[in-house]
Design an enzyme around this catalytic site. Structure first.
Site, PDB file in Angstrom:
ATOM      1  N   ASN A   1      91.637  38.491 119.466  1.00 41.72           N
ATOM      2  CA  ASN A   1      90.362  37.753 118.698  1.00 41.72           C
ATOM      3  C   ASN A   1      89.477  38.005 118.696  1.00 41.72           C
ATOM      4  O   ASN A   1      88.536  39.181 119.733  1.00 41.72           O
ATOM      5  CB  ASN A   1      90.331  36.053 119.360  1.00 41.72           C
ATOM      6  CG  ASN A   1      91.546  35.151 119.392  1.00 41.72           C
ATOM      7  OD1 ASN A   1      92.394  35.022 120.551  1.00 41.72           O
ATOM      8  ND2 ASN A   1      91.542  34.469 118.229  1.00 41.72           N
ATOM      9  N   GLY A   2      88.712  38.109 117.983  1.00 40.57           N
ATOM     10  CA  GLY A   2      87.800  38.596 117.477  1.00 40.57           C
ATOM     11  C   GLY A   2      87.029  40.612 117.498  1.00 40.57           C
ATOM     12  O   GLY A   2      86.762  41.152 116.772  1.00 40.57           O
ATOM     13  N   SER A   3      88.687  40.863 116.799  1.00 41.84           N
ATOM     14  CA  SER A   3      89.064  42.337 116.593  1.00 41.84           C
ATOM     15  C   SER A   3      88.671  42.179 114.861  1.00 41.84           C
ATOM     16  O   SER A   3      88.714  43.484 114.623  1.00 41.84           O
ATOM     17  CB  SER A   3      90.444  42.821 117.375  1.00 41.84           C
ATOM     18  OG  SER A   3      91.226  42.050 116.289  1.00 41.84           O
ATOM     19  N   GLY A   4      88.385  41.335 114.624  1.00 42.86           N
ATOM     20  CA  GLY A   4      88.528  42.054 112.840  1.00 42.86           C
ATOM     21  C   GLY A   4      89.607  41.863 112.373  1.00 42.86           C
ATOM     22  O   GLY A   4      89.489  41.462 110.765  1.00 42.86           O
ATOM     23  N   LYS A   5      90.342  40.977 112.372  1.00 41.44           N
ATOM     24  CA  LYS A   5      92.203  40.293 111.625  1.00 41.44           C
ATOM     25  C   LYS A   5      90.996  39.998 110.030  1.00 41.44           C
ATOM     26  O   LYS A   5      91.257  39.137 108.912  1.00 41.44           O
ATOM     27  CB  LYS A   5      92.673  39.859 112.249  1.00 41.44           C
ATOM     28  CG  LYS A   5      93.207  40.485 113.585  1.00 41.44           C
ATOM     29  CD  LYS A   5      94.201  39.909 113.998  1.00 41.44           C
ATOM     30  CE  LYS A   5      94.694  38.302 114.423  1.00 41.44           C
ATOM     31  NZ  LYS A   5      93.199  38.204 115.770  1.00 41.44           N
TER      32      LYS A   5
ATOM     33  N   GLU B   1      96.999  33.706 109.825  1.00 36.14           N
ATOM     34  CA  GLU B   1      97.421  33.052 111.101  1.00 36.14           C
ATOM     35  C   GLU B   1      98.254  31.344 110.584  1.00 36.14           C
ATOM     36  O   GLU B   1      97.915  30.812 110.560  1.00 36.14           O
ATOM     37  CB  GLU B   1      96.212  32.820 111.341  1.00 36.14           C
ATOM     38  CG  GLU B   1      95.569  34.067 112.517  1.00 36.14           C
ATOM     39  CD  GLU B   1      96.066  34.973 113.293  1.00 36.14           C
ATOM     40  OE1 GLU B   1      97.419  33.818 114.122  1.00 36.14           O
ATOM     41  OE2 GLU B   1      95.137  35.471 114.206  1.00 36.14           O
TER      42      GLU B   1
ATOM     43  N   GLY C   1      96.212  41.824 116.883  1.00 38.06           N
ATOM     44  CA  GLY C   1      94.525  41.907 117.077  1.00 38.06           C
ATOM     45  C   GLY C   1      94.120  41.165 118.175  1.00 38.06           C
ATOM     46  O   GLY C   1      94.625  39.761 118.060  1.00 38.06           O
TER      47      GLY C   1
END
Length: 691
Positions: A283-287, A395, A281
């Site tokens: 950046n900022g998608s909630g991973k 990550e 996803g």
């Protein structure tokens, strides 16, 4: 998987009571780590305060680490740190160092506990008076019992007072004879009522010092409380049997405190036992938020079911490996770090684990000498030593070079075949996700990612012509850390090059090649051991701020709680001047409304742009970007590179990029300088590896 109605299924939902966060029992590994670090800081401060002449005032700095421990941890963590720090200080600086650490622990501990409980100055004052009285009574009792010592002390005080009075009386100055007699009478009276003197002096001195420490330390703690660590892993005191998988999400959402939108959700999925699940996803998608939920955080809404407890960090429970390897390695030797925090008596085949992660034969190596990729492999080995049922890799390749990335993926891709465990690998690299048994793509809330992906860079105009005159000159630079000590380590050797005005230069090298050291020298933050670094012909160290630097971890460079406060502080203007804040945000392609958002609500790409906004608003002569694409998804990388290319072309900004990768940087940095083991080397041909 246990059915949802079975009695052994653990369910977390919006309406269920939260799991207690209060710890009990022995100190946990993370608590020991915090206590060790803070004890070392306090002991070092105490030793300097005692050994260095006229440096006693520095002892107040030792209250800060102790205050932080008391503010964030339970009392026994503070006690452990006090014992460790006091012993170290006593061995090096004697009783003076010992008492300095104890005093720092008392003042810092009192301030931290009072602040944590939401009390104020009155509570501190009363506590100080009580403490002063207790210490005074103890001192008085000791002198009552040790009568010979008391008489010796009193005779010494009387002799000093009489000697001083004799000197005063001998001076041919009117009134000094009367003053001398008054001094002798006063001292005699005070010694006659010595218990009152000792108790009163103890109360006054302890109260005075405590209030000064509270005044200073409470401001530090208040500042820290304004920047909540919302991404901190949650410890769960659940005593149920450990069984983190299968984990079933049903319409799960999560919203951070103070936010006006969900960080992730709704999510409906199941992490099955033994599977390798890849989460992708933007950046900022909630991973990262999903990682927190898997590791034990309670959802805001929806239901998250497990057959047992999460067991975060426990043997056979859940293990998390994150993207910054330096923050996960605690042992000084590789073998020590692998077994750190394991239950006593646990049999661990360390050599086998090191072989599995590609660190064969490095068990006795100092962890400080490992590269970024090796540190990350060590973190994986430490996680595997706990034989987890669920491992989360968040990550883990974003901060290592291409060779390190490939090695880590090779290690991760076979874990579920070699171990009875589930692996959740969170990544924004599609080629890494392909190694999983299943891929889940998080689309995220548009509010989280839109500004990073689609916010326009400044309007492109005709390319400006720049003089290309020498701006930054690196002349014969060498640098050695710990110079003159047995721990000396050479980072750079005879580096020599020139960066012209308006240039775009890529300084390339693998992890450990000296790139970051060179960046600090070029920014004037570090003096080279040999050679010079000049800006416009003058030492850059005398012009700190003229060369801006953006660090690899953008979050560590953001010191304020809100975006507008951060930009104003970095740029040096009043945050009430909304026009300047909006102009700074627009310069890096961010919507002006972002100025009122909290820092902890930003995505990785937004944080990096906010750092740039503050730096560029100061109109620096040049800017150095240390791994600017680390941790960003492909869309965020493209947007940031387009922004930097336009800034360099339109404004003549000199850009120096420090990176272990070539991918996508050709237009921004036409020129490449290659580092290998701290020395200049021929630049290799660019290879693939785009995200």
């Amino acid at each position: 998987m246990a059915p949802s109605g079975s009695s052994d299924t653990r369910r977390l939902s919006a309406g269920s009571p939260p799991v207690s966060q209060r710890r009990s029992g022995p100190l946990q590994p993370d608590e020991l780590a915090h206590a060790a670090v803070m004890a070392a800081l306090c002991a070092a401060t105490a030793i300097i305060a005692v050994v260095v002449p006229f440096a006693a005032g520095l002892s107040l700095l030792g209250t800060v680490p102790m205050g932080l421990l008391a503010y964030r941890h339970r009392l026994r963590v503070l006690i452990a740190a006090t014992v460790a720090g006091a012993v170290i200080a006593f061995l090096i600086a004697g009783m003076g160092g010992f008492m300095t650490v104890v005093d720092c622990a008392y003042i810092g501990g009192l301030a931290g506990i009072v602040k944590r409980k939401g009390r104020g100055t009155f509570t501190v004052f009363v506590s100080a008076v009580v403490a002063g009285t207790v210490f005074g009574v103890i001192g008085t009792t000791a002198l009552l019992i040790l009568s010979r010592l008391r008489h010796l002390i009193f005779e010494t005080i009387t002799a000093n007072a009489n000697g001083t009075a004799t000197v005063l009386a001998a001076l041919p100055i009117p009134g000094f004879a009367d003053a001398a007699q008054m001094l002798k009478d006063t001292v005699a009276t005070m010694l006659r009522f010595w218990p009152v003197l000792i108790i009163g002096t103890s109360i006054w001195s302890i109260t005075f010092v405590t209030l000064i420490g509270w005044w200073a330390l409470s401001r530090v703690l208040h500042r820290l409380s304004g920047v909540p660590d919302v991404h901190k892993l949650d410890y769960s005191a659940d005593d149920a049997p450990v069984a983190p998988v299968p984990a079933t999400f049903r319409d799960v959402r999560f919203r951070y405190p103070g936010a006006d939108h969900d960080a992730v959700g709704p999510i409906t999925l199941t992490v099955e036992p033994g599977e390798h699940l890849a989460i992708t996803g933007a950046n900022g998608s909630g991973k990262t938020t999903l990682m927190l939920l898997l590791s034990g955080r309670q959802p805001t809404s929806g239901t998250l079911e497990r057959p047992g407890a999460v067991g975060l960090g426990k043997f056979g429970g859940t293990a998390v490996v994150m993207q910054h390897p330096e923050s996960q390695v605690l042992g000084t030797r590789v073998v020590d770090d692998v077994v750190w925090g394991l239950p006593p008596g646990t049999a661990t085949d360390v050599d086998r684990l090191l072989d599995e992660v590609g660190l064969t034969g490095l068990g006795e190596r100092d962890t400080g000498g490992l590269s970024g990729g090796e540190l990350q492999r060590l973190a994986v080995a430490g996680a595997l030593a706990r034989e987890p049922q669920l491992m989360i890799a968040d990550e883990v390749t974003s901060m290592v070079d291409q060779a390190g990335r490939e090695g880590l993926i090779q290690v991760l891709s076979g874990l579920t075949e070699r171990h009875r465990m589930s692996l959740v690998h969170i990544t924004h690299y599609n080629d890494e996700a392909d190694a999983g048994d299943r891929v889940v793509n998080l689309t995220g809330n548009a509010d989280n990612v839109q500004m990073v992906e689609t916010a326009p860079a400044p309007e492109a105009g005709p390319a400006l012509h720049h003089s290309g005159a020498p701006l930054l000159e690196v002349r014969g630079v060498s640098h050695e850390y710990g110079r003159g000590t047995p721990w000396a380590s050479t980072a750079l050797r005879d580096i020599d090059f020139v960066v012209g005005e308006g240039d775009g230069v890529l300084i390339h090298g693998l992890n450990g090649s000296g790139k970051s050291t060179l960046a600090w020298i070029m920014a004037g933050l570090l003096q080279p051991s040999k050679g010079s670094c000049l800006l416009d012909g003058r030492p850059v160290a005398e012009q700190v701020g003229a060369v801006a630097i953006s660090f690899q971890a953008a979050r560590l460079q953001l010191m304020r709680s809100r975006v507008d406060l951060e930009i104003a502080a970095a740029a040096g203007f009043d945050y009430h001047d909304h026009r300047l804040v909006e102009r700074a945000l627009a310069a890096v392609g961010l919507d002006p409304t972002l100025g009122l958002r909290r820092i902890d609500q930003l995505s990785g790409g937004q944080m990096r742009r906010v750092v740039l906004a503050g730096l560029l608003a100061r109109s620096p002569r040049a800017i150095i970007l240390d791994e600017p694409l680390a941790g960003l998804d492909a869309a965020s990388q493209r947007g940031l590179l387009r922004l930097l290319e336009d800034l360099r072309r339109n404004t003549g900004l000199t850009v120096v990029v420090i990176s272990h990768d070539f991918a996508g940087l050709e237009a921004l940095c036409p020129r490449t300088i290659n580092l290998h083991a701290g020395e200049l080397a021929p630049s290799p041909a660019p290879t693939g590896g785009a995200a």
